[in-house]
Design a protein around this motif. Sequence first.
Motif, PDB file in Angstrom:
ATOM      1  N   GLU A  13      93.752  32.268  10.819  1.00 36.94           N
ATOM      2  CA  GLU A  13      93.946  33.126  11.521  1.00 36.94           C
ATOM      3  C   GLU A  13      95.638  33.202  10.296  1.00 36.94           C
ATOM      4  O   GLU A  13      95.275  33.932   9.366  1.00 36.94           O
ATOM      5  N   GLN A  14      96.317  32.280  10.817  1.00 37.27           N
ATOM      6  CA  GLN A  14      97.415  32.297   9.453  1.00 37.27           C
ATOM      7  C   GLN A  14      97.193  32.415   7.625  1.00 37.27           C
ATOM      8  O   GLN A  14      97.325  33.129   7.455  1.00 37.27           O
ATOM      9  N   TYR A  16      94.413  33.115   6.100  1.00 30.70           N
ATOM     10  CA  TYR A  16      93.098  34.606   6.181  1.00 30.70           C
ATOM     11  C   TYR A  16      94.424  36.185   6.202  1.00 30.70           C
ATOM     12  O   TYR A  16      94.008  36.447   4.840  1.00 30.70           O
ATOM     13  N   LYS A  17      95.534  35.916   6.999  1.00 34.81           N
ATOM     14  CA  LYS A  17      96.442  36.925   6.376  1.00 34.81           C
ATOM     15  C   LYS A  17      97.103  36.572   5.990  1.00 34.81           C
ATOM     16  O   LYS A  17      97.429  37.664   4.354  1.00 34.81           O
ATOM     17  N   GLY A  20      94.732  37.941   2.100  1.00 32.25           N
ATOM     18  CA  GLY A  20      94.858  39.175   2.157  1.00 32.25           C
ATOM     19  C   GLY A  20      96.544  39.753   1.298  1.00 32.25           C
ATOM     20  O   GLY A  20      96.634  41.140   0.868  1.00 32.25           O
ATOM     21  N   GLU A  21      97.109  39.184   1.017  1.00 30.91           N
ATOM     22  CA  GLU A  21      98.227  39.496   0.731  1.00 30.91           C
ATOM     23  C   GLU A  21      98.781  38.203  -0.563  1.00 30.91           C
ATOM     24  O   GLU A  21      99.879  39.379  -0.922  1.00 30.91           O
ATOM     25  N   ASN A  70      87.085  35.586   4.490  1.00 32.57           N
ATOM     26  CA  ASN A  70      87.063  36.713   4.347  1.00 32.57           C
ATOM     27  C   ASN A  70      85.734  37.432   2.850  1.00 32.57           C
ATOM     28  O   ASN A  70      86.187  38.391   2.591  1.00 32.57           O
ATOM     29  N   SER A  91      87.777  33.711  12.469  1.00 34.22           N
ATOM     30  CA  SER A  91      88.974  34.359  12.541  1.00 34.22           C
ATOM     31  C   SER A  91      88.645  35.682  12.385  1.00 34.22           C
ATOM     32  O   SER A  91      88.132  36.119  11.676  1.00 34.22           O
ATOM     33  N   ASN A  93      90.718  37.625  11.497  1.00 32.22           N
ATOM     34  CA  ASN A  93      92.033  38.720   9.920  1.00 32.22           C
ATOM     35  C   ASN A  93      90.333  38.036   9.262  1.00 32.22           C
ATOM     36  O   ASN A  93      90.190  39.252   8.184  1.00 32.22           O
TER      37      ASN A  93
END
Length: 254
Positions: A13-14, A16-17, A20-21, A70, A91, A93
């Motif tokens: 989860e972390q 893919y967060k 994304g950024e 993703n 996940s 995210n």
Amino acid sequence: MNDSELLFYNEYEQFYKMTGESKAFAAFCRDAFGQDFSQDGFSDVKQIDRILKYIPDGPDTHILDIGCGNGKMLGYLQERTNAFIHGFDYSGNAILAAQKAFPNRSEFRQGRIGEIDYHAEQFDLVVSMDSMYFAPDMEAFVRQILTWLKKDGVLFVGYQEGDVMPKTENVKTTVLAEAFDRCGIRYEAEDITRETYDLLSGKRLAALKHQKNFEAEGNREWFDLLMLQTDCVTEPFEQFSRKMARYIYVVRKG
Ligand SMILES: C[S@@+](CC[C@H](N)C(=O)[O-])C[C@H]1O[C@@H](n2cnc3c(N)ncnc32)[C@H](O)[C@@H]1O
């Protein structure tokens, strides 16, 4: 068992967060792998291009990615073949990002290996890069995947040993190969350990190249993880290959 108790769930989860950024991670992926698919594995664009020949032409071609993250790798395959793309991953995210980035001719589902299901004979190709390891029952999972494939459909797997899975003797003794054997499933396999050693060496150099950018973004911990993941290539290939191996498995459903 709830999701957060699953192996590496919170870490993904972390991850893919962050993907994304982080511009640093995207640039790192392009340098290390030739394309940014937000890889958390060992597959560069050369490995992914091997998949293309198993995707038939035609408007009704459906392909599935197990552990799709993703969705960027599926997006790349769709761009080249116009196939309808399906992916699943546990996940949330990752799946939200995939749904947003690839809204056309696509279906992305959040779900766990072993629980999520598809119709029989739905896919021309099922691909899984570095995700089969998470099957709670490998034999049951490969049987299930075979039911999802159309006649003549192909299962394509990128499979690493010495990371999540233990290193075994050779391409015929992995947990996956033994599951194929027990199910009476015939496969072709390619040993790409040498290629992977070179890829990981490039991955380490790419991480070092972007170290300052990771730090400037406050993402030093991801840089440290990349260093840890590639520490194995500070040894010569002969030592590396005693501890790690990489194979591509291809199964054609008769
Ligand atoms: C090693 S990463 C590989 C990701 C991507 N295929 C690649 O090659 O970079 C494993 C992927 O499987 C997903 N995953 C791990 N365990 C899972 C499970 N039990 N069910 C579904 N997805 C899972 C993770 O979220 C992650 O996207």
